[in-house]
Design an enzyme around this catalytic site. Structure first.
Site, PDB file in Angstrom:
ATOM      1  N   THR A   1       0.810  -1.209   0.000  1.00 35.49           N
ATOM      2  CA  THR A   1       0.000   0.000   0.000  1.00 35.49           C
ATOM      3  C   THR A   1       0.845   1.261   0.000  1.00 35.49           C
ATOM      4  OG1 THR A   1      -0.096   0.109   2.414  1.00 35.49           O
ATOM      5  CG2 THR A   1      -1.787  -1.180   1.314  1.00 35.49           C
TER       6      THR A   1
ATOM      7  N   ARG B   1      10.504  -0.654  14.209  1.00 34.95           N
ATOM      8  CA  ARG B   1      10.972  -1.179  12.932  1.00 34.95           C
ATOM      9  C   ARG B   1      12.188  -0.399  12.455  1.00 34.95           C
ATOM     10  NH1 ARG B   1      11.779   1.100   7.517  1.00 34.95           N
ATOM     11  NH2 ARG B   1      11.580  -0.592   6.012  1.00 34.95           N
ATOM     12  N   VAL B   2      13.206  -1.101  12.006  1.00 34.11           N
ATOM     13  CA  VAL B   2      14.408  -0.499  11.452  1.00 34.11           C
ATOM     14  C   VAL B   2      14.648  -1.105  10.080  1.00 34.11           C
ATOM     15  CG1 VAL B   2      16.892  -0.156  11.719  1.00 34.11           C
ATOM     16  CG2 VAL B   2      15.406  -0.147  13.747  1.00 34.11           C
ATOM     17  N   GLY B   3      14.868  -0.256   9.084  1.00 35.13           N
ATOM     18  CA  GLY B   3      15.150  -0.734   7.742  1.00 35.13           C
ATOM     19  C   GLY B   3      16.641  -0.782   7.473  1.00 35.13           C
ATOM     20  N   ASP B   4      17.000  -0.659   6.208  1.00 35.53           N
ATOM     21  CA  ASP B   4      18.406  -0.778   5.821  1.00 35.53           C
ATOM     22  C   ASP B   4      19.212   0.492   6.083  1.00 35.53           C
ATOM     23  OD1 ASP B   4      16.896   0.489   3.609  1.00 35.53           O
ATOM     24  OD2 ASP B   4      18.857   0.577   2.661  1.00 35.53           O
TER      25      ASP B   4
ATOM     26  N   THR C   1      18.451   2.944  -1.581  1.00 36.44           N
ATOM     27  CA  THR C   1      17.181   3.476  -1.136  1.00 36.44           C
ATOM     28  C   THR C   1      16.089   2.558  -1.666  1.00 36.44           C
ATOM     29  OG1 THR C   1      15.737   5.432  -1.140  1.00 36.44           O
ATOM     30  CG2 THR C   1      16.984   5.004  -3.152  1.00 36.44           C
ATOM     31  N   GLY C   2      15.011   2.422  -0.939  1.00 35.33           N
ATOM     32  CA  GLY C   2      13.936   1.555  -1.385  1.00 35.33           C
ATOM     33  C   GLY C   2      13.284   0.789  -0.266  1.00 35.33           C
ATOM     34  N   ASP C   3      12.909  -0.429  -0.542  1.00 39.54           N
ATOM     35  CA  ASP C   3      12.252  -1.296   0.436  1.00 39.54           C
ATOM     36  C   ASP C   3      13.307  -1.839   1.392  1.00 39.54           C
ATOM     37  OD1 ASP C   3      10.957  -3.306   1.848  1.00 39.54           O
ATOM     38  OD2 ASP C   3       9.802  -4.003   0.125  1.00 39.54           O
ATOM     39  N   GLY C   4      13.491  -1.130   2.495  1.00 30.00           N
ATOM     40  CA  GLY C   4      14.581  -1.452   3.405  1.00 30.00           C
ATOM     41  C   GLY C   4      14.538  -2.837   3.992  1.00 30.00           C
TER      42      GLY C   4
END
Length: 306
Positions: free
Chosen positions: A149, A180-183, A203-206
């Site tokens: 989404t 939550r932590v991404g890349d 950059t993007g979907d971490g």
């Protein structure tokens, strides 16, 4: 010396780096100052960066930021940091003054407070736009499953690269799970830099990016002799082959070597800005979605345009 910023809104940051470096400033200071200016501006929260960004599912803004000096391998990062409008400044203090490299959540808040930062109430961290978006999220009782989404908005964060320095900042996926932590703040994933080689960032979907360590991979390829452009293409090609072309997630990868050459590869349209020392202006380019082939690529002195 050269600098690169991701997305169109990074142009003022790259301009700021240009002015600081030409005035004799230190590269790390330039990255920190330029990034902090964007982080602490509520208007850039629309791009999921710093103050004014979208809160987590509990309505609280949590930010991630990292900074890395390839010349000494020094690194500092914070994740799930609350109440600080310019988290990259705290990441810099972690690098300079903490025995640790990454501080998270309450530990990051405690460290920031110890270092003299004001911890602001959450209401101060949200903009009218992000507060309204959160209320709509609650009213609609949206269920955010994965990233379906969120679309391309999930990709946007601020990345600044210099020849052997890198910095990343993001408030992360809108309405993410608390903690939550991404890349972005993870070395080798969201960013990486190495002396005498260069720097790279993703950059993007971490949540997907961190499984592939693309920034480290790109820098190692440049170390082995690849141009920044070839390194980015090779990393993306590897990811596509492992995930299948029709299932590749959103990712943009950018790299810069010590010669001032810039390269990029992306699974979506990916604009960026860059400056090369000796020029008195900042340039822009757009990386179109890449296939697994290198055909149709032409090179210029500072970048690759497809």
């Amino acid at each position: 010396m050269a600098a690169v910023g991701t997305w169109g809104f990074s142009q003022p940051s790259v301009e700021r780096i240009r002015s600081l470096i030409t005035a004799g400033g230190h590269a790390t200071d330039a990255v920190e100052e330029a990034m902090a200016d964007v982080e602490d501006d509520p208007k850039t929260g629309l791009h999921i960066v710093g103050r004014g960004g979208f809160p987590n599912s509990g309505g609280v803004l949590e930010c991630d930021a990292a900074i890395m000096e390839g010349i000494t391998g020094r690194f500092g990062a914070v994740a799930a940091l609350r109440g600080v409008g310019a988290p990259v400044r705290v990441a810099r203090r972690v690098m300079d003054r903490s025995p640790h490299s990454l501080l998270v959540g309450e530990g990051a808040v405690a460290f920031a407070r110890e270092q003299g930062f004001t911890i602001e109430p959450n209401d101060n961290m949200l903009s009218a736009h992000s507060a309204k978006a959160y209320q709509e999220f609650l009213e609609q009782k949206q269920s955010v499953s994965g990233h379906d989404t969120l679309g391309c908005s999930n990709m946007i964060q601020l990345i600044l690269l210099m020849s052997c320095f890198s910095g990343v900042s993001t408030s992360g996926a809108p309405f993410k799970s608390p903690g939550r932590v991404g890349d972005s703040p993870l070395p080798g994933c969201g960013l990486y830099a190495e002396h005498m080689v260069g720097a790279a960032a993703a950059t993007g979907d971490g949540d997907k990016i961190m499984c592939h360590c693309p920034s480290f991979h790109a820098v190692q390829l440049m170390k082995q002799g690849s141009s920044p452009n070839m390194a980015c293409y090779t990393v993306l090609d590897d990811i596509i082959r492992r995930t299948a072309p029709d299932k590749c997630f959103e990712i943009g990868l950018i790299a810069l070597n010590v010669k001032g050459e810039v390269g990029a590869a992306s699974s979506v349209e990916f604009p960026y800005t860059f400056w090369i020392q000796g020029k008195d202006y900042v340039e822009t380019s757009t990386q179109l979605p890449n296939s697994t082939e290198m055909e149709g690529t032409e090179k210029c002195d500072t970048c690759t345009v497809k």
